[in-house]
Design a protein around this motif. Sequence first.
Motif, mmCIF file in Angstrom:
data_model
loop_
_atom_site.group_PDB
_atom_site.id
_atom_site.type_symbol
_atom_site.label_atom_id
_atom_site.label_comp_id
_atom_site.label_asym_id
_atom_site.label_seq_id
_atom_site.Cartn_x
_atom_site.Cartn_y
_atom_site.Cartn_z
ATOM 1 N N THR A 126 -88.901 -21.351 -15.870
ATOM 2 C CA THR A 126 -88.870 -21.297 -14.405
ATOM 3 C C THR A 126 -88.770 -22.690 -13.785
ATOM 4 O O THR A 126 -88.263 -22.840 -12.675
ATOM 5 N N ALA A 127 -89.260 -23.707 -14.489
ATOM 6 C CA ALA A 127 -89.102 -25.076 -13.982
ATOM 7 C C ALA A 127 -87.629 -25.469 -13.994
ATOM 8 O O ALA A 127 -87.139 -26.132 -13.070
ATOM 9 N N PHE A 128 -86.902 -25.059 -15.036
ATOM 10 C CA PHE A 128 -85.467 -25.337 -15.093
ATOM 11 C C PHE A 128 -84.726 -24.553 -14.012
ATOM 12 O O PHE A 128 -83.820 -25.074 -13.360
ATOM 13 N N THR A 129 -85.137 -23.295 -13.809
ATOM 14 C CA THR A 129 -84.536 -22.469 -12.765
ATOM 15 C C THR A 129 -84.752 -23.104 -11.394
ATOM 16 O O THR A 129 -83.848 -23.135 -10.553
ATOM 17 N N ALA A 130 -85.953 -23.626 -11.183
ATOM 18 C CA ALA A 130 -86.277 -24.267 -9.899
ATOM 19 C C ALA A 130 -85.373 -25.465 -9.648
ATOM 20 O O ALA A 130 -84.820 -25.634 -8.549
ATOM 21 N N ALA A 131 -85.208 -26.324 -10.655
ATOM 22 C CA ALA A 131 -84.365 -27.512 -10.492
ATOM 23 C C ALA A 131 -82.911 -27.117 -10.274
ATOM 24 O O ALA A 131 -82.215 -27.713 -9.446
ATOM 25 N N ALA A 132 -82.454 -26.106 -11.001
ATOM 26 C CA ALA A 132 -81.068 -25.646 -10.843
ATOM 27 C C ALA A 132 -80.834 -25.107 -9.434
ATOM 28 O O ALA A 132 -79.788 -25.356 -8.821
ATOM 29 N N ALA A 133 -81.811 -24.359 -8.903
ATOM 30 C CA ALA A 133 -81.675 -23.797 -7.565
ATOM 31 C C ALA A 133 -81.660 -24.890 -6.502
ATOM 32 O O ALA A 133 -80.836 -24.864 -5.575
ATOM 33 N N LEU A 134 -82.562 -25.841 -6.613
ATOM 34 C CA LEU A 134 -82.603 -26.936 -5.636
ATOM 35 C C LEU A 134 -81.328 -27.767 -5.706
ATOM 36 O O LEU A 134 -80.786 -28.187 -4.678
ATOM 37 N N GLN A 135 -80.849 -28.020 -6.925
ATOM 38 C CA GLN A 135 -79.654 -28.828 -7.100
ATOM 39 C C GLN A 135 -78.410 -28.117 -6.586
ATOM 40 O O GLN A 135 -77.554 -28.723 -5.924
ATOM 41 N N THR A 136 -78.295 -26.823 -6.858
ATOM 42 C CA THR A 136 -77.054 -26.082 -6.591
ATOM 43 C C THR A 136 -77.045 -25.405 -5.225
ATOM 44 O O THR A 136 -76.055 -25.469 -4.492
ATOM 45 N N LEU A 137 -78.159 -24.758 -4.888
ATOM 46 C CA LEU A 137 -78.214 -24.016 -3.621
ATOM 47 C C LEU A 137 -78.613 -24.912 -2.463
ATOM 48 O O LEU A 137 -78.171 -24.697 -1.327
ATOM 49 N N GLY A 138 -79.478 -25.890 -2.748
ATOM 50 C CA GLY A 138 -79.982 -26.772 -1.699
ATOM 51 C C GLY A 138 -81.354 -26.340 -1.231
ATOM 52 O O GLY A 138 -81.629 -25.144 -1.100
ATOM 53 N N ALA A 139 -82.219 -27.304 -0.989
ATOM 54 C CA ALA A 139 -83.605 -27.022 -0.621
ATOM 55 C C ALA A 139 -83.727 -26.253 0.685
ATOM 56 O O ALA A 139 -84.645 -25.457 0.865
ATOM 57 N N ASP A 140 -82.807 -26.461 1.625
ATOM 58 C CA ASP A 140 -82.926 -25.851 2.953
ATOM 59 C C ASP A 140 -82.209 -24.518 3.083
ATOM 60 O O ASP A 140 -82.278 -23.877 4.138
ATOM 61 N N THR A 141 -81.529 -24.094 2.047
ATOM 62 C CA THR A 141 -80.772 -22.838 2.095
ATOM 63 C C THR A 141 -81.710 -21.644 2.235
ATOM 64 O O THR A 141 -82.763 -21.585 1.597
ATOM 65 N N ARG A 142 -81.299 -20.705 3.056
ATOM 66 C CA ARG A 142 -82.043 -19.456 3.226
ATOM 67 C C ARG A 142 -81.159 -18.291 2.795
ATOM 68 O O ARG A 142 -79.950 -18.314 3.015
ATOM 69 N N ILE A 143 -81.770 -17.307 2.196
ATOM 70 C CA ILE A 143 -81.027 -16.164 1.658
ATOM 71 C C ILE A 143 -81.018 -15.041 2.687
ATOM 72 O O ILE A 143 -82.071 -14.620 3.174
ATOM 73 N N SER A 144 -79.820 -14.543 2.998
ATOM 74 C CA SER A 144 -79.656 -13.535 4.058
ATOM 75 C C SER A 144 -79.670 -12.115 3.522
ATOM 76 O O SER A 144 -79.169 -11.845 2.423
ATOM 77 N N THR A 145 -80.236 -11.234 4.304
ATOM 78 C CA THR A 145 -80.040 -9.791 4.143
ATOM 79 C C THR A 145 -79.440 -9.298 5.456
ATOM 80 O O THR A 145 -79.955 -9.617 6.529
ATOM 81 N N LYS A 146 -78.350 -8.527 5.376
ATOM 82 C CA LYS A 146 -77.608 -8.141 6.576
ATOM 83 C C LYS A 146 -77.429 -6.628 6.669
ATOM 84 O O LYS A 146 -77.522 -5.911 5.678
ATOM 85 N N VAL A 147 -77.133 -6.217 7.870
ATOM 86 C CA VAL A 147 -76.609 -4.873 8.115
ATOM 87 C C VAL A 147 -75.271 -5.052 8.807
ATOM 88 O O VAL A 147 -75.172 -5.787 9.802
ATOM 89 N N VAL A 148 -74.236 -4.429 8.281
ATOM 90 C CA VAL A 148 -72.910 -4.507 8.899
ATOM 91 C C VAL A 148 -72.447 -3.108 9.268
ATOM 92 O O VAL A 148 -72.899 -2.102 8.710
ATOM 93 N N ASP A 149 -71.541 -3.071 10.223
ATOM 94 C CA ASP A 149 -70.989 -1.795 10.668
ATOM 95 C C ASP A 149 -70.180 -1.168 9.542
ATOM 96 O O ASP A 149 -69.497 -1.872 8.782
ATOM 97 N N GLY A 150 -70.252 0.140 9.454
ATOM 98 C CA GLY A 150 -69.546 0.835 8.386
ATOM 99 C C GLY A 150 -68.079 1.047 8.682
ATOM 100 O O GLY A 150 -67.541 0.580 9.696
ATOM 101 N N SER A 151 -67.421 1.781 7.786
ATOM 102 C CA SER A 151 -65.985 2.028 7.915
ATOM 103 C C SER A 151 -65.673 3.029 9.020
ATOM 104 O O SER A 151 -64.516 3.151 9.444
ATOM 105 N N GLN A 152 -66.680 3.706 9.517
ATOM 106 C CA GLN A 152 -66.509 4.654 10.617
ATOM 107 C C GLN A 152 -67.829 4.802 11.354
ATOM 108 O O GLN A 152 -68.883 4.492 10.813
#
Length: 474
Positions: A126-152
């Motif tokens: 998990t320490a390696f995962t943490a460093a990879a996430a900070l390096q690749t995603l960025g410390a300030d990145t936030r993960i979104s959950t969305k609702v979008v309009d459907g096909s109808q």
Amino acid sequence: MTDSASSEPKAPGGIRAFIAEHPTASTVTVAAVVFALLAGVAVFAGISVGSASSAVDVTPDEVTVEQRSQPDVTPGSVSVRTCSVDPLATVATFPSLVGVVTDVSSGDVLWDRSAEDASSPAHIVTAFTAAAALQTLGADTRISTKVVDGSQPGVIVLVGGGDPTLATTNASYYRDAPQISELASQAMTRYEELHPGVPITEIVLDSTLWTTADAWDPNWPERERTGGYHSYVTALMVNGDRADPTIAISPRGTDPVKSAGQAFAQAAGLPAVTFSNGAAVGNTVLGEVKSQPVSVLVEQMLNSGDDSIAESLARLVSKKLGFSGAASTLTQAMQGALADAGLADAGSITITDGSGLSPKNQVSPLFAAQFMAQGASGSGAVGTVYGMLPVGGKSGDLYSRFEGDAAAASGNVAAKSGWTNQEHSLAGVVNAKDGTQLAFAFYSIGEGISTDARTAIDNLVAGVYSCGSNLSNY
């Protein structure tokens, strides 16, 4: 009157006196000396003649004197290290033990037991995962959950972005987690603006950010899920799929995606809605909530050992680097991310999950110690991870450790622990008693290993603390 004897003249003193008084003896002695001198002259003359007539004529120019080779640099003195932790490393509590201790400043290896052999590090991953996430995603990145309009009209899509912390309650185990009630409120308001009077009858559940086919690694024991430690790995879920969202260890379900849909429907007041699985085809956003920054997620993961966060972050790293997010891509993704973070030997590791639960993960103790040493002495993603590590006897999942015989090291060890039913491990940095910073990694692996191995590792680290730079490899 004067004495007649004292008035007689005296002979000269020394050799002349001796000759005057003993003329015969003097003559014989002088003759003997002269004879000896003449004989000496004859001998030396003979030697001179013999040399001149010798078959080998050696002149001074032909004489070669062999010179001893000298080192270019005179080696300095090497101190002999005498402090041993071998009795602490060979206790019966360890079915086996591999490990290493290095000097953070110099990089020198002070203690080595199969240090370069790849083994399972357990949750140290998990320490390696943490460093990879900070390096690749960025410390300030936030993960979104969305609702979008459907096909109808009448259809909406709940789109998972990989955030396992989306919560159904403000009392969530995850600190300041985004609320599904807020997402539902936004979505319903916007939907009614777009489709007044048209009821929602279907919710499409979109967890296609990465495949759900490998949501559970076959190397993970099922008891990890039922016991409440590990969830299926899906891009859409709530509460880390816990039955009780307010506590860390709570049984997890078998369909996190459906559970998330049901939680959304309840929050939106849609009791009769149907569910389907699929991918969003529109891009009209009805609502969106975001996780805490990646830095906050990483800190919580490291201190509590949260597997759900670890697995999601690892999949997101894979996606960010252009891979599919599947478990099969994690070794490449983690190698690339850690190489970017400055780990020169990142190509040597094998990573099959983000949490370290799988025994298929293979990382040498030396790599783990080098990771920790870089964190202690540097900046960047690895340095940030090091600053978030639990401290022995003080914080995180090391809060209740380093007691008893190991108490001397309490407060002086920053480390990441690992444990499974077959392993206990610990890697980090100890600020030794003599002021030396020593990086270490210890893995004890074997069937039926007990929690006593954890205490034994603490005692071993405390031994390293006491030895400091005087630590011997014997």
